[in-house]
Design a protein around this motif. Structure first.
Motif, PDB file in Angstrom:
ATOM      1  N   THR A  76       0.628  -1.014   0.047  1.00 36.06           N
ATOM      2  CA  THR A  76      -0.162   0.084   0.004  1.00 36.06           C
ATOM      3  C   THR A  76       0.903   1.130   0.127  1.00 36.06           C
ATOM      4  O   THR A  76       2.041   1.092   0.341  1.00 36.06           O
ATOM      5  CB  THR A  76      -0.914   0.157   1.147  1.00 36.06           C
ATOM      6  OG1 THR A  76      -0.257  -0.064   2.538  1.00 36.06           O
ATOM      7  CG2 THR A  76      -1.863  -1.202   1.255  1.00 36.06           C
ATOM      8  N   SER A  77       0.287   2.458  -0.300  1.00 37.16           N
ATOM      9  CA  SER A  77       1.180   3.393  -0.414  1.00 37.16           C
ATOM     10  C   SER A  77       0.217   4.645   0.226  1.00 37.16           C
ATOM     11  O   SER A  77      -0.777   4.485   0.434  1.00 37.16           O
ATOM     12  CB  SER A  77       1.342   4.035  -1.769  1.00 37.16           C
ATOM     13  OG  SER A  77       0.162   4.247  -2.576  1.00 37.16           O
ATOM     14  N   THR A  78       1.024   5.511   0.826  1.00 35.93           N
ATOM     15  CA  THR A  78       0.346   6.738   1.500  1.00 35.93           C
ATOM     16  C   THR A  78       1.193   8.008   1.072  1.00 35.93           C
ATOM     17  O   THR A  78       2.424   7.848   1.042  1.00 35.93           O
ATOM     18  CB  THR A  78       0.215   6.875   3.156  1.00 35.93           C
ATOM     19  OG1 THR A  78       1.469   6.516   3.510  1.00 35.93           O
ATOM     20  CG2 THR A  78      -0.604   5.745   3.563  1.00 35.93           C
ATOM     21  N   LYS A  79       0.509   9.390   1.106  1.00 32.28           N
ATOM     22  CA  LYS A  79       1.229  10.169   0.449  1.00 32.28           C
ATOM     23  C   LYS A  79       1.662  11.281   1.883  1.00 32.28           C
ATOM     24  O   LYS A  79       0.558  11.390   2.596  1.00 32.28           O
ATOM     25  CB  LYS A  79       0.573  11.262  -0.530  1.00 32.28           C
ATOM     26  CG  LYS A  79       1.260  12.269  -1.173  1.00 32.28           C
ATOM     27  CD  LYS A  79       0.667  12.869  -2.281  1.00 32.28           C
ATOM     28  CE  LYS A  79       1.593  13.785  -2.994  1.00 32.28           C
ATOM     29  NZ  LYS A  79       1.216  14.465  -4.145  1.00 32.28           N
ATOM     30  N   VAL A  80       2.908  11.404   2.158  1.00 32.16           N
ATOM     31  CA  VAL A  80       3.136  12.244   3.179  1.00 32.16           C
ATOM     32  C   VAL A  80       3.982  13.543   2.675  1.00 32.16           C
ATOM     33  O   VAL A  80       5.152  13.429   2.389  1.00 32.16           O
ATOM     34  CB  VAL A  80       4.175  11.553   4.149  1.00 32.16           C
ATOM     35  CG1 VAL A  80       4.460  12.320   5.326  1.00 32.16           C
ATOM     36  CG2 VAL A  80       3.532  10.290   4.858  1.00 32.16           C
ATOM     37  N   GLY A  81       3.067  14.746   2.673  1.00 30.11           N
ATOM     38  CA  GLY A  81       3.775  15.605   2.120  1.00 30.11           C
ATOM     39  C   GLY A  81       4.131  15.700   0.423  1.00 30.11           C
ATOM     40  O   GLY A  81       2.938  15.148  -0.338  1.00 30.11           O
TER      41      GLY A  81
END
Length: 110
Positions: A65-70
C-alpha cells in the motif's frame, strides 16, 4: 468460482515473479516501516519509471500500500504473509542446493 480463485492465486504469484519486485518486498521488510519511493530508487538502483511499474503491479495485487506524506509517497507491505511465501521459497532453494551438492559429491566419488 473455483476457476476465478485459481486465477487470482496465479495473478498473485505473477506479481511476485520478478527479481525487482522481490527486492522491493525484501527492502520494505528490512525496517518494518514505511519506505519512501526515493529511498527505493536509491537502494535498488533502478530508474524511477521502472520502479513505478513494479510498484504498480504490487499495488494492483494489494501486496503493498502507499500513502502520501507531503511530497513523498511512502510504501509498506499490506499483508505480511507474503513474507512467509518468500521465506518458504528461500528454504526450498536451500534444499535444492543441498540436493545438487550431494549429487555432485556422489558423481565426484565415482
Amino acid at each position: 468460482m473455483e476457476e476465478r480463485i485459481v486465477s487470482m492465486k496465479s495473478d498473485l504469484f505473477k506479481a511476485l515473479a520478478h527479481p525487482t519486485r522481490v527486492r522491493i518486498l525484501e527492502r520494505l521488510v528490512e525496517n518494518d516501516k514505511e519506505v519512501c519511493v526515493c529511498e527505493l530508487i536509491e537502494d535498488l538502483g533502478v530508474e524511477q519509471s521502472n520502479l513505478s511499474q513494479h510498484l504498480s503491479i504490487l499495488r494492483k495485487q494489494q501486496i503493498i500500500t502507499s500513502t502520501k506524506v507531503g511530497l513523498k509517497i511512502m510504501y509498506r507491505i499490506k499483508y505480511p504473509e507474503v513474507l512467509t511465501i518468500l521465506e518458504k521459497v528461500q528454504k526450498i532453494l536451500a534444499q535444492q542446493f543441498q540436493e545438487g551438492e550431494a549429487l555432485m559429491r556422489h558423481l565426484a566419488d565415482r
